[in-house]
Design a protein around this motif. Structure first.
Motif, PDB file in Angstrom:
ATOM      1  N   LEU A  23       0.866  -1.172   0.000  1.00 30.64           N
ATOM      2  CA  LEU A  23       0.000   0.000   0.000  1.00 30.64           C
ATOM      3  C   LEU A  23       0.904   1.224   0.000  1.00 30.64           C
ATOM      4  CD1 LEU A  23      -2.273  -1.280   2.858  1.00 30.64           C
ATOM      5  CD2 LEU A  23      -2.820  -1.330   0.455  1.00 30.64           C
ATOM      6  N   PHE A  81      -2.654   5.257  -2.078  1.00 29.66           N
ATOM      7  CA  PHE A  81      -3.543   4.359  -1.342  1.00 29.66           C
ATOM      8  C   PHE A  81      -4.966   4.887  -1.277  1.00 29.66           C
ATOM      9  CE2 PHE A  81      -5.482   3.086   2.700  1.00 29.66           C
ATOM     10  CZ  PHE A  81      -5.562   1.735   2.465  1.00 29.66           C
ATOM     11  N   PRO A 136     -13.461  -0.606   1.286  1.00 29.61           N
ATOM     12  CA  PRO A 136     -14.042  -1.235   2.461  1.00 29.61           C
ATOM     13  C   PRO A 136     -13.907  -2.743   2.466  1.00 29.61           C
ATOM     14  CG  PRO A 136     -15.758  -0.488   0.964  1.00 29.61           C
ATOM     15  CD  PRO A 136     -14.475  -0.011   0.428  1.00 29.61           C
ATOM     16  N   LEU A 184     -11.849  -6.423   0.976  1.00 27.07           N
ATOM     17  CA  LEU A 184     -10.796  -7.076   0.215  1.00 27.07           C
ATOM     18  C   LEU A 184     -11.271  -8.456  -0.252  1.00 27.07           C
ATOM     19  CD1 LEU A 184      -7.866  -6.198  -0.465  1.00 27.07           C
ATOM     20  CD2 LEU A 184      -7.132  -7.715   1.362  1.00 27.07           C
ATOM     21  N   HIS A 185     -11.793  -9.199   0.694  1.00 26.37           N
ATOM     22  CA  HIS A 185     -12.259 -10.556   0.366  1.00 26.37           C
ATOM     23  C   HIS A 185     -13.779 -10.672   0.501  1.00 26.37           C
ATOM     24  CE1 HIS A 185      -8.203 -11.894   0.313  1.00 26.37           C
ATOM     25  NE2 HIS A 185      -8.009 -11.599   1.579  1.00 26.37           N
ATOM     26  N   ASN A 186     -14.414  -9.587   0.913  1.00 26.52           N
ATOM     27  CA  ASN A 186     -15.804  -9.734   1.332  1.00 26.52           C
ATOM     28  C   ASN A 186     -16.812  -9.431   0.235  1.00 26.52           C
ATOM     29  OD1 ASN A 186     -14.819 -10.305   3.878  1.00 26.52           O
ATOM     30  ND2 ASN A 186     -14.631  -8.143   4.316  1.00 26.52           N
ATOM     31  N   VAL A 226     -16.209 -14.981   2.324  1.00 22.81           N
ATOM     32  CA  VAL A 226     -15.370 -14.603   3.464  1.00 22.81           C
ATOM     33  C   VAL A 226     -14.750 -15.847   4.095  1.00 22.81           C
ATOM     34  CG1 VAL A 226     -15.436 -13.623   5.782  1.00 22.81           C
ATOM     35  CG2 VAL A 226     -16.668 -12.497   3.935  1.00 22.81           C
ATOM     36  N   THR A 278     -12.862   1.769   9.642  1.00 19.00           N
ATOM     37  CA  THR A 278     -11.932   1.078  10.539  1.00 19.00           C
ATOM     38  C   THR A 278     -10.643   1.896  10.641  1.00 19.00           C
ATOM     39  OG1 THR A 278     -12.828  -0.978   9.729  1.00 19.00           O
ATOM     40  CG2 THR A 278     -10.843  -1.140  11.030  1.00 19.00           C
ATOM     41  N   GLY A 279     -10.192   2.100  11.867  1.00 23.80           N
ATOM     42  CA  GLY A 279      -9.018   2.944  12.087  1.00 23.80           C
ATOM     43  C   GLY A 279      -9.406   4.364  12.433  1.00 23.80           C
ATOM     44  N   VAL A 328      -6.491   0.616  15.124  1.00 25.27           N
ATOM     45  CA  VAL A 328      -7.208  -0.371  14.292  1.00 25.27           C
ATOM     46  C   VAL A 328      -7.864  -1.368  15.246  1.00 25.27           C
ATOM     47  CG1 VAL A 328      -7.035  -2.103  12.479  1.00 25.27           C
ATOM     48  CG2 VAL A 328      -5.545  -0.089  12.439  1.00 25.27           C
ATOM     49  N   ILE A 329      -9.167  -1.286  15.289  1.00 22.04           N
ATOM     50  CA  ILE A 329      -9.919  -2.097  16.260  1.00 22.04           C
ATOM     51  C   ILE A 329     -10.712  -3.182  15.536  1.00 22.04           C
ATOM     52  CG2 ILE A 329     -11.797  -1.996  17.969  1.00 22.04           C
ATOM     53  CD1 ILE A 329     -10.721   0.881  18.588  1.00 22.04           C
ATOM     54  N   PRO A 383     -13.722  -5.020  14.754  1.00 20.12           N
ATOM     55  CA  PRO A 383     -15.103  -4.577  15.021  1.00 20.12           C
ATOM     56  C   PRO A 383     -15.953  -5.598  15.758  1.00 20.12           C
ATOM     57  CG  PRO A 383     -14.835  -5.200  12.736  1.00 20.12           C
ATOM     58  CD  PRO A 383     -13.478  -5.251  13.344  1.00 20.12           C
ATOM     59  N   CYS A 404     -11.441 -15.063   8.854  1.00 16.60           N
ATOM     60  CA  CYS A 404     -11.957 -13.889   9.582  1.00 16.60           C
ATOM     61  C   CYS A 404     -12.688 -12.961   8.607  1.00 16.60           C
ATOM     62  CB  CYS A 404     -10.804 -13.156  10.251  1.00 16.60           C
ATOM     63  SG  CYS A 404     -11.316 -11.644  11.047  1.00 16.60           S
ATOM     64  N   PRO A 405     -13.966 -12.655   8.846  1.00  9.95           N
ATOM     65  CA  PRO A 405     -14.724 -11.863   7.875  1.00  9.95           C
ATOM     66  C   PRO A 405     -14.243 -10.427   7.741  1.00  9.95           C
ATOM     67  CG  PRO A 405     -16.020 -12.218   9.846  1.00  9.95           C
ATOM     68  CD  PRO A 405     -14.775 -13.034   9.999  1.00  9.95           C
ATOM     69  N   VAL A 406     -13.513  -9.936   8.733  1.00  3.49           N
ATOM     70  CA  VAL A 406     -13.061  -8.541   8.664  1.00  3.49           C
ATOM     71  C   VAL A 406     -11.562  -8.464   8.379  1.00  3.49           C
ATOM     72  CG1 VAL A 406     -14.914  -7.605  10.076  1.00  3.49           C
ATOM     73  CG2 VAL A 406     -12.867  -8.484  11.187  1.00  3.49           C
ATOM     74  N   GLY A 431      -9.754  -8.564   5.576  1.00  3.39           N
ATOM     75  CA  GLY A 431      -9.386  -7.618   4.530  1.00  3.39           C
ATOM     76  C   GLY A 431      -9.518  -6.188   4.994  1.00  3.39           C
ATOM     77  N   VAL A 432     -10.574  -5.925   5.734  1.00  2.00           N
ATOM     78  CA  VAL A 432     -10.846  -4.575   6.232  1.00  2.00           C
ATOM     79  C   VAL A 432      -9.740  -4.146   7.203  1.00  2.00           C
ATOM     80  CG1 VAL A 432     -12.468  -3.211   7.594  1.00  2.00           C
ATOM     81  CG2 VAL A 432     -13.320  -4.876   5.950  1.00  2.00           C
ATOM     82  N   ILE A 433      -9.343  -5.043   8.070  1.00  2.00           N
ATOM     83  CA  ILE A 433      -8.301  -4.723   9.057  1.00  2.00           C
ATOM     84  C   ILE A 433      -6.977  -4.413   8.349  1.00  2.00           C
ATOM     85  CG2 ILE A 433      -6.850  -5.753  10.870  1.00  2.00           C
ATOM     86  CD1 ILE A 433      -9.385  -7.055  11.983  1.00  2.00           C
ATOM     87  N   MET A 434      -6.647  -5.201   7.340  1.00  2.00           N
ATOM     88  CA  MET A 434      -5.393  -4.958   6.616  1.00  2.00           C
ATOM     89  C   MET A 434      -5.421  -3.612   5.894  1.00  2.00           C
ATOM     90  SD  MET A 434      -4.700  -8.747   5.125  1.00  2.00           S
ATOM     91  CE  MET A 434      -3.368  -8.255   4.059  1.00  2.00           C
ATOM     92  N   GLN A 435      -6.553  -3.282   5.325  1.00  2.00           N
ATOM     93  CA  GLN A 435      -6.695  -1.972   4.673  1.00  2.00           C
ATOM     94  C   GLN A 435      -6.516  -0.861   5.695  1.00  2.00           C
ATOM     95  OE1 GLN A 435      -7.287  -1.187   1.470  1.00  2.00           O
ATOM     96  NE2 GLN A 435      -7.738  -3.191   0.592  1.00  2.00           N
ATOM     97  N   ALA A 436      -7.120  -1.069   6.891  1.00  2.00           N
ATOM     98  CA  ALA A 436      -7.056  -0.033   7.927  1.00  2.00           C
ATOM     99  C   ALA A 436      -5.631   0.154   8.431  1.00  2.00           C
ATOM    100  CB  ALA A 436      -7.983  -0.403   9.079  1.00  2.00           C
ATOM    101  N   GLY A 440      -2.917  -0.071   6.660  1.00  2.00           N
ATOM    102  CA  GLY A 440      -2.293   0.814   5.679  1.00  2.00           C
ATOM    103  C   GLY A 440      -2.744   2.254   5.853  1.00  2.00           C
TER     104      GLY A 440
END
Lengths: 443, 109
Positions: free
Chosen positions: A4, A9, A13, A15-17, A85, A367-368, B23-24, B26, B60-62, B64-69, B71
């Motif tokens: 990234l 970047f 929201p 990546l895999h979902n 997922v 997130t973040g 980064v939490i 959820p 883990c369903p989140v 991808g989201v966590i990895m994006q966060a 970054g």
């Protein structure tokens, strides 16, 4: 390696979902509407006194509203979002899901209307639409599941359960054709148990047991590899189901007994594994969602034991059972397995999955950020807890009242059970009506 | 936009770990550092940050989201030019990696 670069970047929201769409929510919410209709129909039937359970309009309508309208639609809706997922790779099932929905909802409506008016042509037409909807839905999932180099235990459960679903609805359609234009004398008489075994043990139990090994650890925060033990119940359950079906078909009683014993062993292995997962959880409180899902496993054991006791009573000449006794006992066992095992598990998991889907669709990009809500913030857990309390106390009382054949208690406990069902449905439906409106749809 | 360069590598590393605490997860509502999901962080002179992390489970369903966060929060740090997130399941995450603070938060939920 995920690279990234700071300058380029763009937070996405997901990546895999995939897919991010309104279709999972449509399946889930339509399923909840069918659940309320099933409850009303069942309540009406119980208030009127239990008549003959076979070829009776109300229980057939209520059962199909519940198992197809509610449980199947909700399960398929959850699959659209959760299977990619769970597998960690996208499934191009969006278009198929849309076409399937447009066949399933009218199909189920026609099917139930046909039962209500006892019109084989009508429920045959509905059944045909349902079969088409199921075929369209399962093809992309089968394709994606086979595409993996190695089929994991969860993938094996998903593959086989979808096959059972297709067999269940196809067999149901065959039974409808038999009523329209008889072609196989004993099909209706001997086919009903096969249809029920394929649906309850094959489709629902297989898929629920399979995804349990992923969802229980996830929602209860239980560490460790929970999917490896799934191979044992997978083998036992499927061997049991196949042997039961074949033995029933060729009138081989010892084969039926062996099949049921194997299925039961699979169920006990599964219950043991779920208990182990929950024992090593990091979360102290299970919450009403996971709590109900755990309770569902208890209903499965009770249903299995109750069904076995009933079968022995019917078979053993020393135990006198009247037709009325038998009908009440069958309805009690059916309730333990449908409303208890399937209903409780789906409602419980839905209390976790619905807000999770909403979160992934609407809040994942936050997130973040400090403004990001948690998944639990998106659902009224107190409402679910109140609904769950009424649902389970009513259902438990109803099963007892049915066994005792005490009509006033049957009606009142069914009303309490329905109230619990309705409250939970309302709370689950309200998840999608949070302030920002419907979930973000990109379709 | 002016970016304040950190004085030392240690200071920059502290900023990175602090950012990662934002980064939490959820579902569990505990940050990824206290959950023990971050296995290591490396920082180069050219401003590249390498994060090696895992998830509680591969499904883990989140995730991808966590990895994006990860970054997203790291690129806000002054001096960071690129973020590399390396997802690994070797060694597999266990609850032993959760910090005392993480355990305290989980027990209350």
């Amino acid at each position: 390696m995920n690279v990234l670069t700071a300058g380029s970047f763009q937070p996405k929201p997901n990546l895999h979902n995939r897919p991010l769409s309104a279709w999972p929510a449509r399946f889930l919410n339509t399923g909840l509407v069918f659940l309320v209709l099933a409850g009303i129909t069942f309540l009406y039937w119980l208030a009127d006194g239990i008549g003959h359970y076979r070829h009776n309009a109300f229980p057939l309508a209520a059962t199909h509203l519940f198992v197809l309208g509610f449980a199947t639609l909700v399960t398929l809706g959850a699959m659209i979002q959760m299977v990619p997922v769970l597998l960690g790779r996208p499934i191009e099932g969006e278009r198929a899901a849309r076409i399937a929905y447009l066949h399933l909802v009218p199909g189920i409506t026609l099917l139930v209307g046909g039962f209500w008016q006892w019109s084989p042509r009508l429920f045959g037409s509905g059944g045909l639409l349902v079969v088409v909807g199921v075929v369209v839905f399962v093809i992309p999932y089968w394709r994606a599941l086979w595409a993996g180099r190695k089929v994991s235990p969860i993938e094996a459960f998903l593959l086989v359960s979808l096959l059972y679903l297709l067999l269940t609805v196809s067999f149901g359609l065959l039974m409808a054709f038999q009523l329209i234009a008889p072609f196989w004398g004993s099909l209706t008489l001997r086919g009903l148990p096969l249809h029920v075994i394929l649906g309850i043990a094959g489709w629902f139990t297989t898929i629920i047991v399979g995804v349990s090994y992923q969802l229980f650890p996830m929602f209860a925060a239980a560490p460790g590899d929970s999917t490896a033990p799934a191979r044992r119940p997978f083998t036992l359950l499927n061997a049991g189901i196949v042997i039961t079906l074949l033995a029933w078909f060729i009138h081989l009683l010892p084969g039926v007994v062996l099949g049921i014993a194997l299925t039961g062993s699979g169920v006990f292995c599964y219950a043991f594994d779920v208990t182990a997962i929950l024992r090593r959880r990091l979360r102290r409180k299970l919450g009403p969602g996971v709590g109900q899902a755990a309770l569902a496993v208890g209903y499965l054991i009770l249903g299995l034991l109750g069904g076995t006791a009933l079968a022995i009573s019917l078979w053993h000449p020393a135990i006198p059972l009247t037709i009325n006794d038998t009908q009440h006992a069958i309805v009690a066992v059916a309730l333990l397995l449908s409303a208890g095992w399937i209903g409780s598990m789906i409602l419980g998991m839905l209390a976790k999955i619905s807000p999770m889907i909403l979160w992934l669709n609407r809040y994942a990009h936050l997130t973040g950020e400090t403004a990001a809500p948690s998944v639990a913030d998106l659902i009224d857990e107190t409402g679910i807890a109140i609904g769950a309390y009424l649902y389970h106390s009513g259902l438990f009382a109803l099963v007892i009242a049915l066994i005792l054949e005490y009509q006033p208690a049957i009606v009142w406990s069914a009303a309490v059970w329905f109230a619990g069902m309705f409250i939970q449905t309302l709370v689950l439906g309200l998840v999608w009506l949070k302030k920002e409106g419907a979930p973000t749809a990109n379709d | 936009m002016t970016r304040n360069q950190p004085e030392t590598i240690e200071e920059q590393e502290a900023r990175i770990w602090e950012a990662l605490r934002h980064v939490i997860d959820p579902e569990l509502h505990v940050n990824i550092v206290d959950l023990g999901l971050v296995y290591g962080v490396e920082w180069t002179d050219s401003g590249e940050v390498h994060v090696q992390m895992t998830l509680t489970s591969p499904g883990c369903p989140v995730g991808g989201v966590i990895m994006q966060a990860v970054g997203k929060v790291l690129q806000r740090i002054p001096g960071v030019t690129a973020v590399h997130v390396d997802l690994t399941f070797e060694p597999r995450w266990t609850s032993d990696r959760i910090t005392i603070e993480g355990r305290r938060q989980l027990a209350g939920r």
